[in-house]
Design a protein around this motif. Structure first.
Motif, PDB file in Angstrom:
ATOM      1  N   PRO A  74      73.961   8.801  73.753  1.00 30.76           N
ATOM      2  CA  PRO A  74      73.382   9.883  72.951  1.00 30.76           C
ATOM      3  C   PRO A  74      72.539   9.375  71.791  1.00 30.76           C
ATOM      4  O   PRO A  74      72.725   8.246  71.323  1.00 30.76           O
ATOM      5  N   ASP A  75      71.630  10.247  71.342  1.00 35.73           N
ATOM      6  CA  ASP A  75      70.809   9.981  70.148  1.00 35.73           C
ATOM      7  C   ASP A  75      70.215   8.566  70.189  1.00 35.73           C
ATOM      8  O   ASP A  75      70.391   7.755  69.267  1.00 35.73           O
ATOM      9  N   GLU A  92      67.865   3.160  68.409  1.00 36.81           N
ATOM     10  CA  GLU A  92      66.663   2.312  68.471  1.00 36.81           C
ATOM     11  C   GLU A  92      66.213   1.910  67.066  1.00 36.81           C
ATOM     12  O   GLU A  92      65.911   0.740  66.805  1.00 36.81           O
ATOM     13  N   ALA A  93      66.174   2.880  66.150  1.00 40.02           N
ATOM     14  CA  ALA A  93      65.751   2.604  64.770  1.00 40.02           C
ATOM     15  C   ALA A  93      66.697   1.616  64.097  1.00 40.02           C
ATOM     16  O   ALA A  93      66.261   0.686  63.395  1.00 40.02           O
ATOM     17  N   ASP A  94      68.013   1.777  64.315  1.00 36.75           N
ATOM     18  CA  ASP A  94      68.989   0.857  63.723  1.00 36.75           C
ATOM     19  C   ASP A  94      68.832  -0.556  64.272  1.00 36.75           C
ATOM     20  O   ASP A  94      68.872  -1.536  63.527  1.00 36.75           O
ATOM     21  N   LEU A  95      68.644  -0.653  65.593  1.00 41.20           N
ATOM     22  CA  LEU A  95      68.553  -1.970  66.228  1.00 41.20           C
ATOM     23  C   LEU A  95      67.307  -2.728  65.776  1.00 41.20           C
ATOM     24  O   LEU A  95      67.318  -3.959  65.682  1.00 41.20           O
ATOM     25  N   ARG A  96      66.246  -2.004  65.502  1.00 42.19           N
ATOM     26  CA  ARG A  96      64.999  -2.664  65.077  1.00 42.19           C
ATOM     27  C   ARG A  96      65.161  -3.353  63.714  1.00 42.19           C
ATOM     28  O   ARG A  96      64.341  -4.198  63.342  1.00 42.19           O
ATOM     29  N   LEU A 120      67.243   1.971  76.458  1.00 41.34           N
ATOM     30  CA  LEU A 120      66.746   0.868  75.646  1.00 41.34           C
ATOM     31  C   LEU A 120      67.011  -0.450  76.355  1.00 41.34           C
ATOM     32  O   LEU A 120      68.081  -0.636  76.944  1.00 41.34           O
ATOM     33  N   HIS A 121      66.049  -1.361  76.296  1.00 36.72           N
ATOM     34  CA  HIS A 121      66.250  -2.731  76.744  1.00 36.72           C
ATOM     35  C   HIS A 121      66.209  -3.608  75.497  1.00 36.72           C
ATOM     36  O   HIS A 121      65.183  -3.712  74.829  1.00 36.72           O
ATOM     37  N   VAL A 122      67.339  -4.222  75.193  1.00 31.56           N
ATOM     38  CA  VAL A 122      67.486  -5.026  73.983  1.00 31.56           C
ATOM     39  C   VAL A 122      67.509  -6.496  74.394  1.00 31.56           C
ATOM     40  O   VAL A 122      68.342  -6.908  75.197  1.00 31.56           O
TER      41      VAL A 122
END
Length: 312
Positions: free
Chosen positions: A235-236, A241-245, A260-262
């Motif tokens: 979810p969300d 994505e914003a946190d991981l960046r 997402l692909h991290v």
């Protein structure tokens, strides 16, 4: 015993003004391969390809193309090369047949009418032979351009951003034709900055602003970079994505729809970070094999425009 490479060049360098557009480029291209030259716009891809094929004289370097010397036997190379430019370069006020006949005349082909008929039939253009080239859609123009650059049965095909502005079906049909040519032994060089063109290639060279960063079989590029990737769903996803960046130990976060692909090159640091986020229990993290998409994004993000300072 390995077959001789279609192209083998060493130290190719080209300078325009004060810019070293291509810097000491080495390359071997296997015969019959589809070799993609990737990189940002303005990175020297087209200039490199043209030097490799005797269409542009390098300021330094040497090599052979189709067994001919790229410095001394350029005319012989040109006779065996088909060059498809990004812009449609045929005559829009001539019909499809007239365009092909004109090209056949330029190459002084014998049995010209038969060669034109064969080209029309092979690329599905026969029913449109009397149609003016200027009235064709992007896909049909592309098909005509391919017929024109293959009419003299060259051993080497150069494609410069070949499917720009073409619809998906026409793009698929085009690549089916390119693979068929490769299977017959035609070597294909492709200049592109599109990911969906890159995945069609057997080999890839990534060029950034005049320098070759990496080259090899397409399937091996992610491993050559040393990239590790995790697939994340839940979810969300935009918030995550914003946190991981903001995380310093992550090389990149690429979004594919709701997934997402991290990725990163330090496996231990990445795994520690993954365990931290897994402890929240909000998202599913699954390790996956790094593929060309992740590698392409990683390379694009890491390249610096060394010409930027020259721009007013």
């Amino acid at each position: 015993m390995h077959a001789a490479p279609a192209i083998s060049v060493t130290g190719l360098t080209k300078i325009f003004g004060k810019r070293k557009v291509v810097d000491s480029f080495d390359m071997e291209v296997p015969a019959g391969a589809i070799y993609g030259f990737l990189g940002p716009n303005g990175s020297g891809k087209t200039t490199t390809i043209r030097m490799m094929c005797g269409l542009l004289t390098p300021d330094a370097g040497s090599g052979t193309c189709l067994g001919y010397d790229i410095l001394r036997e350029q005319n012989k190379i040109k006779e065996n090369v088909g060059y498809m430019t990004q812009r449609f370069s045929l005559y829009e006020d001539l019909t499809i047949r007239e365009n092909l006949d004109f090209i056949a005349r330029m190459y002084r082909l014998k049995a010209r009418k038969a060669r034109v008929d064969e080209a029309l039939e092979h690329l599905g253009l026969a029913d449109r032979a009397k149609q003016l080239a200027g009235t064709l859609s992007g896909g049909w123009k592309q098909r005509l351009a391919l017929a024109a650059c293959m009419i003299h049965t060259p051993s080497l095909l150069l494609l410069d951003e070949p499917t720009a502005g073409v619809d998906p079906k026409a793009r698929r049909d085009f690549w089916d034709e390119i693979r068929a040519l490769s299977a017959k032994g035609v070597t294909v060089l492709v200049s592109t900055h599109y990911m969906d063109e890159a995945v069609q290639c057997d080999y890839i060279a990534y060029i950034a602003y005049g320098k070759k960063l990496i080259a090899g079989p397409a399937a091996e590029i992610p491993a050559m970079i040393g990239l590790h990737t995790w697939r994340v769903t839940g979810p969300d996803i935009s918030k995550l994505e914003a946190d991981l960046r903001l995380e310093p130990d992550i090389g990149q976060v690429a979004r594919f729809g709701a997934v997402l692909h991290v990725s990163g090159t330090n496996r231990d640091e990445l795994e520690a970070l993954v365990k931290h986020y897994q402890s929240y229990g909000t998202h599913e993290w699954v390790e996956k094999k790094s593929e060309l998409e992740e590698a392409f994004i990683y390379l694009m993000a890491g390249t610096k425009d060394n010409f930027a300072a020259d721009t007013p």
